[in-house]
Write an enzyme that holds these catalytic residues in place. Structure first.
Site: not given
Ligand code: IPT
Length: 972
Positions: A431, A501
């Site tokens: 990010e 993710e």
């Molecule tokens: C994404 C992040 O990479 C992770 O650290 C965590 O925040 C997750 O989302 C949510 O829990 S960033 C998000 C803006 C998609």
């Protein structure tokens, strides 16, 4: 003024270190002095505030935010906790000063003496006996300083570590986690000969080829004549690469100050390393003086394996492996950030037991021991650099002042972790938009380690087919499954698609995980992903004074629940005004590592053995691993009959290579009676595995053998059903009659995804029942009621008919078109106290929901009512069981009630009404009721993952229109 302070390094992004030694992969833990323990400590309000004479103490490794200071943990996700723009920090900048005395061993005279600080956040300044030694940033990697000449062997010396909490580096350490300050990993002091191994690079491929590159230095100056290196692999000597020596000599690349040597061998019949077969060899590299004596040595565990991308496939040892990953942060509910070897091992053991084979070290390099454990237990690791500039991502990605920090962080990670077979992919961070800083770092990695692919989500945002220089993998986050499939089918895919993710595990979540895996396993080009995330980062907090419990709190929690007087704190609970609430509780395990129900779903999705029903001739059994046979497993058949209990029989697992299937005969003669029948293969470990004792359940694949026969309801005419003037059923075991329910205590996905606010706007949280008509027929009673929502009136009909031993209830609800997506349509009633055990035939025994029900096998289950509920950190709908056919709620004296449902339904039995849960923020605030609150749902909305990512798919929504369901209530 102190020169280290004069530099004001906390607001100088160009300064990444000063006086720090280069990173390397030589493990110095053995033989080092561990300086862990209580250090003298004081917390200053700012880095340039004067140090006083008043000291308290602080435990190292540890964060002061979890110890006895007024600087408490704070949780923010994207936003920085202060307004200062990079590279600035706030004036109020807690700074911890740690001091301790160290007796430098007398026998270190003449040796090179090095201080290693495992990790400190975010700026570390080191002094020894009042003299400045060095500076380091990069909060999740070690910093080493050469103390030779600064300390005297045989004498006592004072080491001071000054740790500044906020700095220019905080702007690139803006990960979604708690903010802390402190020294978070062990501090070591070690000594080597001045002639030492400066670095060792090991490359070991799947055909047994091994190459070891050594770099040698002498702190005395030029290297002594005649030095050489030797290597031994599991007792076998390695050969010197004379060709390498010859070329170096001819090219005049040989240097007086930097020694380079290469060792080689090829191991015949090598046992290759993979996550399934984590075979390791022991390598010792020795550096010799001309007379043959050993000046230095380095030990490594070597895994022979290849990683490559061919077309759109990521291959390990030539195989397209599925990546069943999770994102893991360094977290502990008592220490905040510091994790012990035992903690890390317990994390990985648990992940292995639930079918995970990959870890993304979100979002920074982990403790070195984690990689040792990943090598040993078998995990594919995406090793991620400590760069996340989320709040100011766009400004920083191209800011030349931060360029050095990007290169520093990525290169130091690669230099440290390059020898681990588990690390199969490098990640440039998280990010942080995409800029020249990333391409610079990518260039460095490609040159230094051409053996591994590279990924960066920010680059993949450019386009999955062409993410520029910085990503070999299309690694989006939270991409809708349809988009992933469409990309893989588009003909334009150029690289593997592995989501960095996906399936956000906040609260009661991970809906549609099975749909993801069905698509991944059937669509070439899709290879898996990393669930967000492993931990619910709830910090154990005392309720009375609001303070973190800290290191002494072991034993103050169990089974995911904090002891009375304690709770799991999330954002805002430490009085922070800027915070992001329960978004920090988004893991597949509770803060004490108790698995959430989704873990069982995952275990089944990752099952190494699968079943298919092959008509009546037999069962097809398949080996779904990539490298292993089935010989490490043992199994037992279970036949589960809806009306006839469970039978078991020993199972013989056929010898199958990966990918093979075989038909096996049906292990049971199916009895004529017994109704609906399911066959389960209970697969367990045949012997002790490093991650599981013999007999640990690995998976429970299941196939249906016979469907249920249609149910018949026979009214009895000599009895009647009693209702009150409002048409509410009167029954001795019910304290609250069955009414219509369209509402559930919103899950985090419901709230953050926007569905719950819509439900509230419709008034579904406070529907009022109005009876319209009660009609008494010869033996049945029909009740019409209306529930007025802001989106129209819902008509509800109940027909109560006496049957043998009980009452049959036939219901229908008509939802106007505007109520297009509600939480549930079903009945809710409450029972008398004392019915403490639920037994049922249906899916279980853990919690399941319509879109998270793959891993809950159909069978006979029995669970105390108090244990049905899942204590998600922020109370919300939970405890549901999918596909329930019939259930019994009973007291210890065997009195109670039975409910037989018309078809498999979503059922939820807990001690809580939806409004009990909605009213509170933590579990210690909710008081269980004495009776049971029972929901029988005709339809229940899927869970989805809308707190961050896609909602559930349309097939799991509750449509408007007419819903019908029926059930029979009997007294035991
Ligand atoms: C994404 C992040 O990479 C992770 O650290 C965590 O925040 C997750 O989302 C949510 O829990 S960033 C998000 C803006 C998609």
């Amino acid at each position: 003024m102190d020169p280290l302070l004069a530099l004001r390094p906390w607001e100088a992004p160009e300064v990444t270190s000063w006086g720090r030694l280069p990173m390397n992969a030589v493990d110095r833990r053995a033989g080092a002095l561990k300086l862990d323990g209580d250090w003298r400590f004081q917390l200053l309000p700012a880095p340039d505030a004067p140090v006083s004479d008043v000291w308290s103490s602080s435990y190292v490794p540890g964060v002061w935010t979890m110890q006895d200071t007024d600087d408490l943990p704070q949780y923010t996700n994207v936003r920085m906790p202060y307004a200062e723009f990079p590279p600035q920090s706030p004036a109020a900048n807690p700074t911890g000063v740690y001091e301790r005395q160290v007796d430098v061993p007398a026998d270190w005279a003449g040796r090179r003496i090095v201080l290693q600080v495992g990790a400190a956040e975010s700026v570390l300044l080191v002094h020894v006996d009042g003299r400045p030694v060095g500076i380091s940033k990069d909060s999740h990697l070690a910093a080493e300083f050469d103390l030779t000449g600064l300390v005297t062997p045989g004498e006592r010396t004072v080491v001071r570590l000054t740790v500044v909490k906020w700095s220019d580096a905080s702007h690139i350490e803006d990960q979604d986690q708690w903010w802390h300050g402190g020294v978070t990993r062990s501090v070591l002091l070690y000594a080597t000969d001045p002639l030492h191994l400066a670095d060792v690079t090991v490359r070991a491929g799947r055909y047994g080829e091994l190459r070891v590159d050594c770099r040698v230095r002498d702190t005395g100056g030029a290297l002594p004549d005649g030095w050489y290196v030797s290597g031994e692999l599991d007792g076998q000597l390695l050969g010197q690469d004379t060709e390498f020596d010859r070329i170096n000599a001819e090219d005049e690349r040989v240097s007086d100050f930097l020694g380079e040597a290469r060792l080689r061998t090829t191991v015949p019949d090598v046992r290759t390393w993979s996550a399934e077969t984590p075979e390791l060899y022991d390598l010792t590299v020795r550096l010799h003086r001309a007379d043959g004596t050993v000046a230095d040595a380095s030990r490594h565990r070597v895994g022979f394996r290849d990683v490559e991308i061919v077309g759109r496939d990521l291959l390990v040892n030539g195989e397209r492996v599925f990546v069943r990953g999770v994102n893991r942060h360094d977290f502990h509910p008592l220490t905040g950030r510091t994790v012990s070897y035992d903690d890390m091992r317990a994390d990985l053991v648990l992940l292995k037991r639930f079918g995970f084979n990959a870890i993304r070290t979100a979002h920074y390099p982990n403790d070195p021991a984690l990689y040792d454990l990943a090598d040993e237990l078998g995990f594919y690791v995406v090793d991620e650099a400590d760069i996340e500039s989320h709040d100011h991502a766009h400004e920083i990605a191209d800011d030349p002042r931060y360029l050095n920090a990007f290169l520093d962080r990525v290169s130091r990670m690669v230099l440290r972790d390059k020898n681990h077979p588990s690390v199969i992919i490098w990640s440039l961070g998280n990010e942080s938009d995409y800029g020249a800083g990333h391409d610079a770092a990518a260039g460095w990695v490609r040159r230094h380690d051409p053996t591994r692919p590279l990924q960066y989500e920010g680059a993949a945002k450019l386009g999955w087919a062409d993410p520029g220089l910085a990503s070999d993998i299309a690694c989006p986050m939270y991409a809708p499954l349809e988009d992933c499939v469409a990309h893989a089918l588009s003909g334009e895919q150029t690289r593997p698609l592995i989501q960095c993710e996906y399936s956000h595990a906040m609260g009661n979540s991970n809906g549609t995980l099975a749909d993801h895996w069905a698509a991944i396993e059937s669509t070439p080009g899709l290879q898996g992903g990393f669930i967000w995330e492993f931990w619910d980062h709830g910090i154990l907090q005392r309720v009375n004074d609001g303070r973190p419990v800290g290191r002494g709190g072991a034993g103050l929690y169990e089974g995911g629940v904090a002891a009375p007087g304690h709770r799991w704190a999330y954002g805002g609970d430490f009085g922070e005004t800027i915070h992001d609430g329960a978004f920090i509780a988004d893991g597949v395990v509770f803060p004490d590592r108790t698995p959430k129900p989704v873990m069982y779903e995952h275990r089944e999705l990752a099952a190494p053995v699968r079943l298919e029903c092959f008509r009546h001739e037999g069962i097809v059994l398949g080996n779904h691993q990539h490298f292993r046979g089935l010989d490490w497993l043992t199994a037992e058949w279970e036949l589960s009959l809806a009306d006839g209990g469970t039978r078991t029989a020993p199972a013989e697992l056929p010898a199958l290579r990966p990918g093979e299937t075989a038909a096996v005969p049906l292990p049971f003669e199916l009895p004529e009676d017994g109704g609906e029948a399911w066959l389960t293969l209970r697969v367990t470990t045949a012997g002790d595995e490093p991650w599981a004792p013999r007999g640990t359940v690995v998976c429970l694949p299941q196939v249906p053998l016979r469907a249920a026969a249609p149910k018949r309801v026979l009214p009895v005419r000599n009895r009647s059903v009693e209702v009150d003037a409002d048409g509410l059923l009167l029954h001795p075991l019910l304290t609250s009659a069955p009414t219509l329910s369209l509402w559930r205590a919103p899950t985090d996905n419901d709230e953050l995804g926007g569905t719950a606010p819509r439900w509230r706007a419709w008034g579904l949280d406070a529907l009022v029942r109005k009876v319209v008509d009660v009609r008494q027929a010869a033996w049945s009673v029909t009740v019409h009621a209306e529930y007025a929502s802001d989106a129209g009136v819902v008509r509800h009909t109940q027909v109560f008919t006496p049957v043998e031993d009980g009452i049959h209830v036939e219901e229908s609800a008509e939802l106007p078109d505007a109520l297009a997506d509600v939480a549930r349509v079903g009945s809710v009633f409450e029972t008398v106290a004392g019915l403490d055990l639920m037994e049922w035939y249906g899916q279980g025994h853990w919690e399941s929901y319509p879109d998270r029900a793959f891993g809950a096998p159909v069978g006979h289950h029995s669970v105390p009512v108090d244990e049905l509920f899942t204590p998600y950190l922020r109370p919300q709908e939970s405890g549901g069981r999918h596909g329930v056919r019939h259930l019994t709620l009973s007291a210890p004296d065997a009195t109670g009630l039975t409910v037989v449902l018309d078809e498999p339904r979503q059922v939820c039995v807990t001690r809580y009404r939806a409004e009990d849960l909605t009213a509170v923020g933590h579990h210690d605030e909710v008081v269980p009721r004495a009776g049971c609150v029972v929901h029988l749902d005709a339809a229940h909305r899927g869970l989805g993952t809308a707190s961050c990512g896609p909602d559930t798919s349309p097939s799991y929504l509750v449509p408007p229109g007419v819903h019908r369901w029926s059930w029979t209530l009997r007294t035991l």
